[in-house]
Motif scaffolding. Structure first.
Motif, PDB file in Angstrom:
ATOM      1  N   LEU A 196     114.851 106.882 -28.204  1.00  0.00           N
ATOM      2  CA  LEU A 196     114.473 108.113 -28.369  1.00  0.00           C
ATOM      3  C   LEU A 196     114.293 108.710 -27.222  1.00  0.00           C
ATOM      4  CD1 LEU A 196     112.267 109.043 -31.828  1.00  0.00           C
ATOM      5  CD2 LEU A 196     114.601 109.814 -31.341  1.00  0.00           C
ATOM      6  N   LEU A 197     113.050 108.171 -26.400  1.00  0.00           N
ATOM      7  CA  LEU A 197     113.159 108.500 -25.138  1.00  0.00           C
ATOM      8  C   LEU A 197     114.200 108.823 -24.523  1.00  0.00           C
ATOM      9  CD1 LEU A 197     109.492 107.358 -25.024  1.00  0.00           C
ATOM     10  CD2 LEU A 197     110.439 109.665 -24.590  1.00  0.00           C
ATOM     11  N   GLN A 198     114.931 107.442 -24.317  1.00  0.00           N
ATOM     12  CA  GLN A 198     115.902 107.102 -23.231  1.00  0.00           C
ATOM     13  C   GLN A 198     117.148 107.807 -23.919  1.00  0.00           C
ATOM     14  OE1 GLN A 198     117.046 103.192 -24.127  1.00  0.00           O
ATOM     15  NE2 GLN A 198     118.214 102.766 -22.072  1.00  0.00           N
TER      16      GLN A 198
ATOM     17  N   PHE B  64      97.626 116.803 -27.141  1.00  0.00           N
ATOM     18  CA  PHE B  64      98.393 116.742 -27.427  1.00  0.00           C
ATOM     19  C   PHE B  64      98.876 116.027 -25.729  1.00  0.00           C
ATOM     20  CE2 PHE B  64      98.191 120.599 -29.372  1.00  0.00           C
ATOM     21  CZ  PHE B  64     100.202 121.013 -29.075  1.00  0.00           C
ATOM     22  N   TYR B  65      99.936 115.348 -25.417  1.00  0.00           N
ATOM     23  CA  TYR B  65     100.104 114.189 -24.921  1.00  0.00           C
ATOM     24  C   TYR B  65     102.487 114.149 -24.222  1.00  0.00           C
ATOM     25  CZ  TYR B  65      96.286 111.303 -26.185  1.00  0.00           C
ATOM     26  OH  TYR B  65      95.701 110.466 -27.162  1.00  0.00           O
ATOM     27  N   SER B  66     102.045 114.384 -23.073  1.00  0.00           N
ATOM     28  CA  SER B  66     103.520 113.764 -22.694  1.00  0.00           C
ATOM     29  C   SER B  66     104.072 113.244 -21.400  1.00  0.00           C
ATOM     30  CB  SER B  66     103.732 115.442 -22.204  1.00  0.00           C
ATOM     31  OG  SER B  66     103.033 115.893 -20.898  1.00  0.00           O
ATOM     32  N   ILE B  67     105.008 112.888 -21.915  1.00  0.00           N
ATOM     33  CA  ILE B  67     105.756 111.721 -20.727  1.00  0.00           C
ATOM     34  C   ILE B  67     106.511 113.026 -20.103  1.00  0.00           C
ATOM     35  CG2 ILE B  67     106.773 109.935 -19.822  1.00  0.00           C
ATOM     36  CD1 ILE B  67     106.096 108.727 -22.648  1.00  0.00           C
ATOM     37  N   LEU B  68     106.918 112.971 -18.504  1.00  0.00           N
ATOM     38  CA  LEU B  68     107.779 114.108 -17.761  1.00  0.00           C
ATOM     39  C   LEU B  68     108.885 112.411 -17.373  1.00  0.00           C
ATOM     40  CD1 LEU B  68     104.880 115.896 -15.910  1.00  0.00           C
ATOM     41  CD2 LEU B  68     106.099 116.061 -17.774  1.00  0.00           C
TER      42      LEU B  68
ATOM     43  N   GLU C 212     111.014 106.205 -16.275  1.00  0.00           N
ATOM     44  CA  GLU C 212     111.259 104.610 -15.420  1.00  0.00           C
ATOM     45  C   GLU C 212     110.277 103.572 -15.747  1.00  0.00           C
ATOM     46  OE1 GLU C 212     114.631 102.826 -14.873  1.00  0.00           O
ATOM     47  OE2 GLU C 212     115.291 105.115 -15.193  1.00  0.00           O
ATOM     48  N   ASN C 213     108.888 104.002 -15.096  1.00  0.00           N
ATOM     49  CA  ASN C 213     108.154 103.259 -15.262  1.00  0.00           C
ATOM     50  C   ASN C 213     107.443 103.254 -16.982  1.00  0.00           C
ATOM     51  OD1 ASN C 213     107.287 102.684 -12.791  1.00  0.00           O
ATOM     52  ND2 ASN C 213     106.077 104.459 -12.650  1.00  0.00           N
TER      53      ASN C 213
ATOM     54  N   VAL D  96     109.427 100.865 -18.666  1.00  0.00           N
ATOM     55  CA  VAL D  96     109.439  98.593 -18.180  1.00  0.00           C
ATOM     56  C   VAL D  96     108.383  98.703 -19.205  1.00  0.00           C
ATOM     57  CG1 VAL D  96     109.070  97.943 -16.309  1.00  0.00           C
ATOM     58  CG2 VAL D  96     110.340  99.268 -15.492  1.00  0.00           C
ATOM     59  N   ASN D  97     107.420  99.617 -19.125  1.00  0.00           N
ATOM     60  CA  ASN D  97     106.065  99.308 -19.970  1.00  0.00           C
ATOM     61  C   ASN D  97     106.692  99.122 -21.847  1.00  0.00           C
ATOM     62  OD1 ASN D  97     103.433  99.182 -20.924  1.00  0.00           O
ATOM     63  ND2 ASN D  97     103.404 101.412 -21.460  1.00  0.00           N
ATOM     64  N   ILE D  98     107.130  99.836 -22.190  1.00  0.00           N
ATOM     65  CA  ILE D  98     107.909  99.954 -23.517  1.00  0.00           C
ATOM     66  C   ILE D  98     108.265  98.819 -23.474  1.00  0.00           C
ATOM     67  CG2 ILE D  98     109.164 101.044 -25.495  1.00  0.00           C
ATOM     68  CD1 ILE D  98     108.436 103.688 -24.298  1.00  0.00           C
ATOM     69  N   GLU D  99     109.652  98.358 -22.711  1.00  0.00           N
ATOM     70  CA  GLU D  99     109.903  97.193 -22.869  1.00  0.00           C
ATOM     71  C   GLU D  99     109.202  95.932 -22.487  1.00  0.00           C
ATOM     72  OE1 GLU D  99     114.630  98.931 -21.590  1.00  0.00           O
ATOM     73  OE2 GLU D  99     112.982  98.146 -20.127  1.00  0.00           O
ATOM     74  N   ALA D 100     108.024  95.658 -21.935  1.00  0.00           N
ATOM     75  CA  ALA D 100     107.602  94.794 -21.584  1.00  0.00           C
ATOM     76  C   ALA D 100     106.783  94.961 -23.105  1.00  0.00           C
ATOM     77  CB  ALA D 100     106.660  95.048 -20.862  1.00  0.00           C
ATOM     78  N   GLN D 101     106.620  95.875 -23.451  1.00  0.00           N
ATOM     79  CA  GLN D 101     105.524  95.356 -25.166  1.00  0.00           C
ATOM     80  C   GLN D 101     106.165  94.735 -26.405  1.00  0.00           C
ATOM     81  OE1 GLN D 101     102.708  98.622 -26.007  1.00  0.00           O
ATOM     82  NE2 GLN D 101     103.282  99.823 -24.248  1.00  0.00           N
ATOM     83  N   ILE D 102     107.365  95.354 -26.035  1.00  0.00           N
ATOM     84  CA  ILE D 102     108.600  95.028 -27.310  1.00  0.00           C
ATOM     85  C   ILE D 102     108.798  93.403 -26.709  1.00  0.00           C
ATOM     86  CG2 ILE D 102     111.054  94.933 -27.805  1.00  0.00           C
ATOM     87  CD1 ILE D 102     110.566  98.298 -27.423  1.00  0.00           C
ATOM     88  N   ALA D 103     109.122  93.087 -25.458  1.00  0.00           N
ATOM     89  CA  ALA D 103     109.334  92.028 -25.522  1.00  0.00           C
ATOM     90  C   ALA D 103     108.052  90.699 -26.598  1.00  0.00           C
ATOM     91  CB  ALA D 103     109.380  90.794 -24.262  1.00  0.00           C
TER      92      ALA D 103
END
Length: 202
Positions: free
Chosen positions: A122-124, A177-181, A186-187, A190-197
């Motif tokens: 979704l974020l991608q 409330f939270y957000s990502i800008l 990019e950071n 990388v963090n999500i991909e590392a957690q998935i792995a």
């Protein structure tokens, strides 16, 4: 379908899950996935109740037509089973911002990489295809499970709106409330991909 920021039909694929646009023919299977009362213990809405579930998801289908909401079902690729749902909402193309929410999965998949994969695809799409400036998340302020999940993927806490909503029982609730800008994406990726792995390799 009108010409909206999110082009229908939108299918997003991960390794373990596929997000398909919600359609009426999915509703019965999705309702079955919602049947475990434990899913709703910390939430404001109990989608295991038929009189709550069907009006809400039929309304989401109607709202997709005006471009304000885009609901998905989460399909587990190994079995082709619908195991939950998520949606894009509060969609503001002119301000290049939107929200990811109404996300839930069957209890059997808690603690797996499923939620992380949903957020990744979704974020991608939001940041790399739609070129969004901001993606928002929200959670009931005392729903620590949801808040921890948002923080784990990199959501930045922005504050709490007091008495933001009225619960079905008539009691006001606070919302975190939270957000990502865009510049953080990019950071975060990388963090999500590392957690998935890590989860996949457990």
């Amino acid at each position: 379908m009108k010409n909206h920021w999110i082009q229908h039909p939108l299918v997003l694929k991960g390794n373990e899950i596929t997000l398909l646009p919600l359609e009426k023919e999915h509703l019965d299977q999705l309702f079955l996935a919602a049947s475990n009362k434990e899913i709703w213990e910390l939430t404001s809405v109990d989608y295991s109740v038929e009189e709550i579930f069907y009006p809400n998801f039929n309304k989401a289908l109607e709202e997709r037509n005006n471009g304000s909401v885009y609901p998905f079902v989460i399909v587990y690729n190994l079995t082709n089973q619908i195991i939950g749902t998520t949606r894009l909402l509060d969609i503001y193309p002119n301000d290049k911002k939107l929200e990811i929410g109404v996300t839930w999965i069957m209890k059997e998949f808690w603690g797996t990489a499923i939620n992380l994969e949903c957020k990744l695809v979704l974020l991608q799409h939001c940041f790399e295809t739609l070129q969004a400036n901001r993606v928002q998340f929200r959670a009931k302020d005392n729903n620590l499970r949801s808040r921890r999940a948002i923080e784990k993927i990199g959501g930045v806490f922005e504050g709490i709106l007091r008495n933001d909503k009225i619960e079905p029982n008539g009691i006001p609730r606070n919302t975190s409330f939270y957000s990502i800008l865009q510049e953080e994406w990019e950071n975060v990726k990388v963090n999500i991909e590392a957690q998935i792995a890590l989860k996949v390799n457990c």
